[in-house]
Scaffold this active site. Structure first.
Site, PDB file in Angstrom:
ATOM      1  CG  ASP A  39      -2.215   0.748   1.028  1.00 42.07           C
ATOM      2  OD1 ASP A  39      -2.159   1.991   0.907  1.00 42.07           O
ATOM      3  OD2 ASP A  39      -3.289   0.119   0.965  1.00 42.07           O
ATOM      4  CG  ASP A  62       2.086   5.129  -6.516  1.00 41.79           C
ATOM      5  OD1 ASP A  62       1.024   4.668  -7.004  1.00 41.79           O
ATOM      6  OD2 ASP A  62       2.439   6.306  -6.683  1.00 41.79           O
ATOM      7  CB  VAL A  63      -0.961   0.181  -7.914  1.00 37.71           C
ATOM      8  CG1 VAL A  63      -1.033  -0.763  -6.725  1.00 37.71           C
ATOM      9  CG2 VAL A  63      -2.060   1.235  -7.867  1.00 37.71           C
ATOM     10  CG  ASN A  89      -8.308  -4.408  -2.759  1.00 37.78           C
ATOM     11  OD1 ASN A  89      -9.529  -4.489  -2.867  1.00 37.78           O
ATOM     12  ND2 ASN A  89      -7.725  -3.602  -1.874  1.00 37.78           N
ATOM     13  CE1 TYR A 158     -14.176   2.548  -8.379  1.00 40.70           C
ATOM     14  CE2 TYR A 158     -16.492   2.011  -8.727  1.00 40.70           C
ATOM     15  CZ  TYR A 158     -15.272   1.733  -8.134  1.00 40.70           C
ATOM     16  OH  TYR A 158     -15.146   0.644  -7.302  1.00 40.70           O
ATOM     17  CE  LYS A 162     -12.639  -0.519  -9.452  1.00 47.32           C
ATOM     18  NZ  LYS A 162     -11.538  -1.294  -8.850  1.00 47.32           N
ATOM     19  CB  VAL A 193     -18.316  -3.284   0.928  1.00 49.48           C
ATOM     20  CG1 VAL A 193     -17.974  -3.752   2.340  1.00 49.48           C
ATOM     21  CG2 VAL A 193     -18.507  -4.476   0.003  1.00 49.48           C
ATOM     22  CB  THR A 195     -14.771   0.183   2.712  1.00 50.80           C
ATOM     23  OG1 THR A 195     -15.124   0.686   1.418  1.00 50.80           O
ATOM     24  CG2 THR A 195     -14.843  -1.334   2.703  1.00 50.80           C
TER      25      THR A 195
END
Ligand SMILES: NC(=O)c1ccc[n+]([C@@H]2O[C@H](COP(=O)([O-])OP(=O)(O)OC[C@H]3O[C@@H](n4cnc5c(N)ncnc54)[C@H](O)[C@@H]3O)[C@@H](O)[C@H]2O)c1
Length: 264
Positions: A39, A62-63, A89, A158, A162, A193, A195
């Site tokens: 992360d 850092d992706v 993820n 977004y 996806k 969810v 989060t």
């Protein structure tokens, strides 16, 4: 031992410092895997890894950065003694009506969600394919979203990222198969969810006037969901364990809806 057992497997979970990623790291560890949490959050990430116990770790990642991936995968494979599972993820969601689109916010979502997942596939393949630093094949699980399968207002960009993750999954699975990498590639489409991201989305779609309140936004989602509730972190984490395990040995290039039926 069942086919769901992950004893001896080595896993890296991106965005593992909180939310769904934290739950996925916990579920993979509970199934027997050794897990590296990756992360940008260097404060929270190590705490999550520490709570998993002995044999687990944290790497900064850092992706969106190719060099960061190379370092993180080498580090994770070094810590764990190999790499069999990558969970792509990490992701971000920036709510906006099309009329208010900010190009920087669009670019940021493309970078984290699409570039980040693409680079994850790249570095997983390089590490897991024959001759790679891990070299024993494995499983990649990408995290798409129910947003890839429905048209919910306020999350156009977004949702597009996806849908892109969905397509990356299919082509990556095909390429891995054709080139003999021994890597399965699948994705999940989580439903909403609560989060930080999920709760934030409910607040944001209300704030831009699409729903009278966050509670009514959540109610609308539940109303569209045959299972009659929001998703839970463990719902997503268990699906990741399944796709990473030998129980899914003949499953590749698939997208698994884990959304209580919302996206059917
Ligand atoms: N929560 C939901 O309702 C929901 C629904 C469908 C899909 N998803 C997807 O599930 C994934 C996880 O979502 P969440 O709800 O846990 O979100 P979250 O915001 O709680 O956590 C996201 C994590 O990703 C990390 N991250 C962000 N940018 C990063 C980067 N550049 N490099 C490395 N790490 C980075 C963050 O630091 C954080 O730890 C995302 O891909 C999201 O799009 C979430």
């Amino acid at each position: 031992m069942t086919v769901f057992d992950l004893t001896g497997r080595k896993a890296l979970v991106t965005g593992g410092a909180q939310g769904l990623g934290e739950g996925m790291a916990q579920a993979l560890a509970a199934a027997g895997a050794h897990v590296v949490v990756a992360d940008v959050q260097d404060d929270l990430g190590p705490k999550v890894a520490e709570a998993l116990g002995e044999g687990h770790g944290f790497v900064h990642l850092d992706v969106t950065d190719d060099a960061s991936w190379a370092t993180a995968v080498a580090d994770a494979a070094g810590q764990l003694g190999g790499l069999d599972i990558l969970v792509n993820n990490a992701g971000i969601e920036i709510t906006s009506l099309f009329v208010d689109l900010d190009p920087d916010a669009v670019r940021r979502q493309l970078e984290v969600n699409l570039l980040g997942t693409s680079l994850g596939i790249k570095h997983a393949f390089l590490a897991m394919r024959p001759g790679g630093v891990a070299g024993k094949g494995g499983a990649v699980v990408n995290v798409a979203s129910v947003a890839a399968t429905i048209a919910f207002p306020g999350i156009g960009v977004y949702s597009a990222t996806k849908s892109g993750v969905d397509r990356l999954t299919r082509v990556a699975a095909m390429e891995a198969g054709k080139l003999g990498y021994g890597v399965r590639v699948n994705c999940i489409y989580p439903g909403l969810v609560p989060t930080a991201m999920g709760a934030g989305l409910a607040n944001d779609v209300a704030a831009i006037g699409l729903f009278p309140s966050p509670e009514e936004a959540v109610g609308a989602v539940i109303g569209l969901t045959p299972a009659g509730r929001l998703g839970e972190v463990s719902d997503m984490a268990d699906a990741v364990v399944f796709l990473a395990s030998d129980a899914a040995r003949f499953i590749t290039g698939a997208g698994l809806a884990v959304d209580g039926g919302m996206g059917m």
